[in-house]
Design a protein around this motif. Structure first.
Motif, PDB file in Angstrom:
ATOM      1  N   PHE A  21       0.848  -1.189   0.000  1.00  0.00           N
ATOM      2  CA  PHE A  21       0.000   0.000   0.000  1.00  0.00           C
ATOM      3  C   PHE A  21       0.880   1.234   0.000  1.00  0.00           C
ATOM      4  O   PHE A  21       1.719   1.406   0.881  1.00  0.00           O
ATOM      5  CB  PHE A  21      -0.931  -0.003   1.229  1.00  0.00           C
ATOM      6  N   SER A  22       0.697   2.084  -0.983  1.00  0.00           N
ATOM      7  CA  SER A  22       1.591   3.231  -1.120  1.00  0.00           C
ATOM      8  C   SER A  22       0.993   4.537  -0.611  1.00  0.00           C
ATOM      9  O   SER A  22       1.667   5.566  -0.642  1.00  0.00           O
ATOM     10  CB  SER A  22       1.976   3.402  -2.599  1.00  0.00           C
ATOM     11  N   GLY A  23      -0.220   4.509  -0.099  1.00  0.00           N
ATOM     12  CA  GLY A  23      -0.888   5.746   0.271  1.00  0.00           C
ATOM     13  C   GLY A  23      -0.629   6.249   1.678  1.00  0.00           C
ATOM     14  O   GLY A  23      -1.311   7.157   2.127  1.00  0.00           O
ATOM     15  N   VAL A  24       0.340   5.684   2.395  1.00  0.00           N
ATOM     16  CA  VAL A  24       0.627   6.125   3.753  1.00  0.00           C
ATOM     17  C   VAL A  24       2.101   6.497   3.885  1.00  0.00           C
ATOM     18  O   VAL A  24       2.929   6.106   3.073  1.00  0.00           O
ATOM     19  CB  VAL A  24       0.260   5.035   4.801  1.00  0.00           C
ATOM     20  N   GLU A  25       2.404   7.242   4.946  1.00  0.00           N
ATOM     21  CA  GLU A  25       3.776   7.716   5.142  1.00  0.00           C
ATOM     22  C   GLU A  25       4.740   6.565   5.378  1.00  0.00           C
ATOM     23  O   GLU A  25       4.399   5.573   6.003  1.00  0.00           O
ATOM     24  CB  GLU A  25       3.892   8.657   6.348  1.00  0.00           C
ATOM     25  N   ARG A  26       5.941   6.762   4.922  1.00  0.00           N
ATOM     26  CA  ARG A  26       6.996   5.763   5.045  1.00  0.00           C
ATOM     27  C   ARG A  26       7.332   5.455   6.508  1.00  0.00           C
ATOM     28  O   ARG A  26       7.548   4.298   6.874  1.00  0.00           O
ATOM     29  CB  ARG A  26       8.220   6.290   4.314  1.00  0.00           C
ATOM     30  N   GLU A  27       7.388   6.485   7.353  1.00  0.00           N
ATOM     31  CA  GLU A  27       7.723   6.283   8.765  1.00  0.00           C
ATOM     32  C   GLU A  27       6.675   5.425   9.468  1.00  0.00           C
ATOM     33  O   GLU A  27       6.999   4.566  10.285  1.00  0.00           O
ATOM     34  CB  GLU A  27       7.869   7.627   9.506  1.00  0.00           C
ATOM     35  N   TRP A  28       5.402   5.671   9.152  1.00  0.00           N
ATOM     36  CA  TRP A  28       4.319   4.894   9.742  1.00  0.00           C
ATOM     37  C   TRP A  28       4.415   3.428   9.306  1.00  0.00           C
ATOM     38  O   TRP A  28       4.247   2.518  10.117  1.00  0.00           O
ATOM     39  CB  TRP A  28       2.967   5.484   9.344  1.00  0.00           C
TER      40      TRP A  28
END
Length: 136
Positions: free
Chosen positions: A61-68
């Motif tokens: 899933f690419s729609g969330v922040e990388r850190e999260w």
């Protein structure tokens, strides 16, 4: 409730609960005392299914922040390690291990895993799809 959460509930949670439901059915139809109602290994399986599903969903899933994503994957990997240790302990003779304590630990851990997994899918379900602009 979005379709992403419904799919999670059916494909992940219900599938993860199959060992627990199966044991319940076996417990109901067998003679008293022949099968334990609760088994730590069933809750270990449930927790592993939840966290492996989290890792898979987050990675694709690419729609969330990388850190999260990194934090959630780290949490899931940590829980998988805990479940691995607890499963190994269930393989040790009952004369050495307090089965009731392990069962309680795995139940509590699986409830925490359920809540973590729900929060992951809740967040993912609120992020708009990159192709359609609709909520998944």
């Amino acid at each position: 409730m979005g379709s992403k959460k419904i799919k999670w509930l059916i494909y992940t949670v219900l599938v993860g609960l199959i060992p627990i439901f199966s044991r319940l059915i076996v417990w109901i139809v067998t003679k008293e005392g022949s099968v334990d109602l609760l088994s730590p290994s069933d809750f270990v399986a449930f927790g592993l299914v939840l966290h492996i599903s989290n890792i898979n969903e987050i990675e694709h899933f690419s729609g969330v922040e990388r850190e999260w994503k990194t934090l959630q994957n780290g949490i899931s990997i940590t829980f998988i390690a805990f479940y691995s240790v607890l499963f190994a302990i269930t393989l040790i003779d009952e004369a050495i291990v307090d089965t009731q304590a392990i069962t309680i630990c795995t139940i509590v851990l699986s409830v925490v895993s359920f809540l973590i997994s729900y929060s992951v899918y809740d967040r993912i379900s609120k992020v708009p799809s990159p192709t359609s602009g609709d909520v998944i």
